[in-house]
Design a protein around this motif. Structure first.
Motif, PDB file in Angstrom:
ATOM      1  N   GLY A   1     129.085  71.683 -50.740  1.00  0.00           N
ATOM      2  CA  GLY A   1     128.698  70.925 -51.919  1.00  0.00           C
ATOM      3  C   GLY A   1     127.367  71.365 -52.492  1.00  0.00           C
ATOM      4  O   GLY A   1     127.202  71.476 -53.708  1.00  0.00           O
ATOM      5  N   ALA A   2     126.406  71.643 -51.616  1.00  0.00           N
ATOM      6  CA  ALA A   2     125.092  72.085 -52.075  1.00  0.00           C
ATOM      7  C   ALA A   2     125.166  73.460 -52.717  1.00  0.00           C
ATOM      8  O   ALA A   2     124.507  73.731 -53.728  1.00  0.00           O
ATOM      9  CB  ALA A   2     124.103  72.102 -50.911  1.00  0.00           C
ATOM     10  N   VAL A   3     125.991  74.346 -52.141  1.00  0.00           N
ATOM     11  CA  VAL A   3     126.155  75.690 -52.703  1.00  0.00           C
ATOM     12  C   VAL A   3     126.744  75.604 -54.107  1.00  0.00           C
ATOM     13  O   VAL A   3     126.286  76.288 -55.040  1.00  0.00           O
ATOM     14  CB  VAL A   3     127.041  76.549 -51.788  1.00  0.00           C
ATOM     15  N   ALA A   4     127.745  74.734 -54.280  1.00  0.00           N
ATOM     16  CA  ALA A   4     128.355  74.567 -55.602  1.00  0.00           C
ATOM     17  C   ALA A   4     127.356  73.980 -56.600  1.00  0.00           C
ATOM     18  O   ALA A   4     127.309  74.382 -57.768  1.00  0.00           O
ATOM     19  CB  ALA A   4     129.585  73.668 -55.492  1.00  0.00           C
ATOM     20  N   PHE A   5     126.550  73.041 -56.134  1.00  0.00           N
ATOM     21  CA  PHE A   5     125.526  72.409 -56.967  1.00  0.00           C
ATOM     22  C   PHE A   5     124.507  73.433 -57.436  1.00  0.00           C
ATOM     23  O   PHE A   5     124.152  73.502 -58.620  1.00  0.00           O
ATOM     24  CB  PHE A   5     124.858  71.290 -56.163  1.00  0.00           C
ATOM     25  N   ILE A   6     124.039  74.263 -56.509  1.00  0.00           N
ATOM     26  CA  ILE A   6     123.056  75.297 -56.836  1.00  0.00           C
ATOM     27  C   ILE A   6     123.671  76.348 -57.757  1.00  0.00           C
ATOM     28  O   ILE A   6     123.025  76.840 -58.697  1.00  0.00           O
ATOM     29  CB  ILE A   6     122.507  75.951 -55.552  1.00  0.00           C
TER      30      ILE A   6
END
Length: 264
Positions: A191-196
């Motif tokens: 989720g964090a990778v997609a957000f970034i």
């Protein structure tokens, strides 16, 4: 230190990916029979497949249930009535201006982030107490201490977990059951990778550059100056679930890279 959780059953909520899956794998590596829980059968099956090569992989099993409501929690309890270790990892977040956070948003984040842990802990803590041994963890966040202005409802829900964890530890004082909260910081989950990645596209920079910019702009006090890996968070969770951590209870255990400006 050799952590041996053979003979222990561990339930990890929200464990089909990210920090939850890393915790499940860490516990299974230590020999625990891990119960993976998620909302979709395909994701539960995929998570179980990743545990097959661990020490406890053959004992791993899955439950499909939506723990955002009482019915889903009861479904998990019916499928797995006993546990030695409960990791309340399930959580949601989302960026939203405070003045646009509706009552329904507050209700949803509390149902998922807080009440799922309340319901499950209320059940599993009883039998842990009767047996004289157990481990309960609530995955909170450094956002519980540094409430993010861009998602106040998330930060407040994580702060609530701090109080819940401490209160339950007091209720179980002297029982052999420990209760702790774990405070991760920015962690490189799916989720964090997609957000970034989305932010990087909007600003016309690489994902690596965006990760550094995010920390500089939003978490400038970080001491490791990078996102943690899910495995780094899981390492602390596995220790806190171990027999070796028997004197650690009622604590907020930080694995947030030094973001919190406090020496306590």
């Amino acid at each position: 230190m050799i952590i041996d959780l053979s003979g222990k059953t561990a339930i990890v909520t929200g464990s089909t990916g990210g920090i939850g899956l890393a915790i499940a794998r860490g516990l299974a590596d230590a020999g625990a029979a891990v119960v993976v829980c998620g909302r979709e059968q395909g994701k539960v099956d995929a998570a179980l497949a990743t545990l097959r090569g661990t020490q406890g992989g053959a004992l791993a099993r899955g439950v499909v249930a939506d723990l955002a409501g009482a019915a889903g929690c009861q479904a998990l309890i019916a499928a797995e009535p006993e546990a030695d270790i409960l990791i309340n990892n399930l959580g949601i977040y989302g960026v939203k201006d405070f003045f646009e956070i509706e009552d329904a948003d507050w209700e949803e984040v509390f149902q998922v982030n807080v009440l799922s842990g309340v319901r499950l802990s209320r059940h599993y803590a009883r039998s842990m107490q009767a047996r004289g041994w157990g481990r309960i963890q609530f995955i909170s966040s450094e956002s519980a201490l540094n409430i993010p202005a861009e998602m106040v409802h998330y930060g407040v829900s994580k702060a609530a977990l701090q109080g819940l964890s401490r209160g339950l530890a007091k209720a179980l004082a002297g029982s052999g059951v420990t209760v702790n909260s774990i405070l991760p910081g920015p962690t490189r989950t799916e989720g964090a990778v997609a957000f970034i990645a989305k932010m990087a596209e909007q600003r016309g920079v690489s994902q690596g550059e965006m990760e550094s910019l995010f920390l500089k702009e939003n978490r400038p006090s970080t001491l490791i100056r990078r996102f943690a890996s899910p495995e780094e968070v899981a390492n602390l969770c596995v220790y806190a679930a171990s027999p070796q951590a028997s004197a650690t209870t009622g604590a907020a255990l930080r694995v947030e890279g030094g973001i919190v400006e406090s020496i306590t």
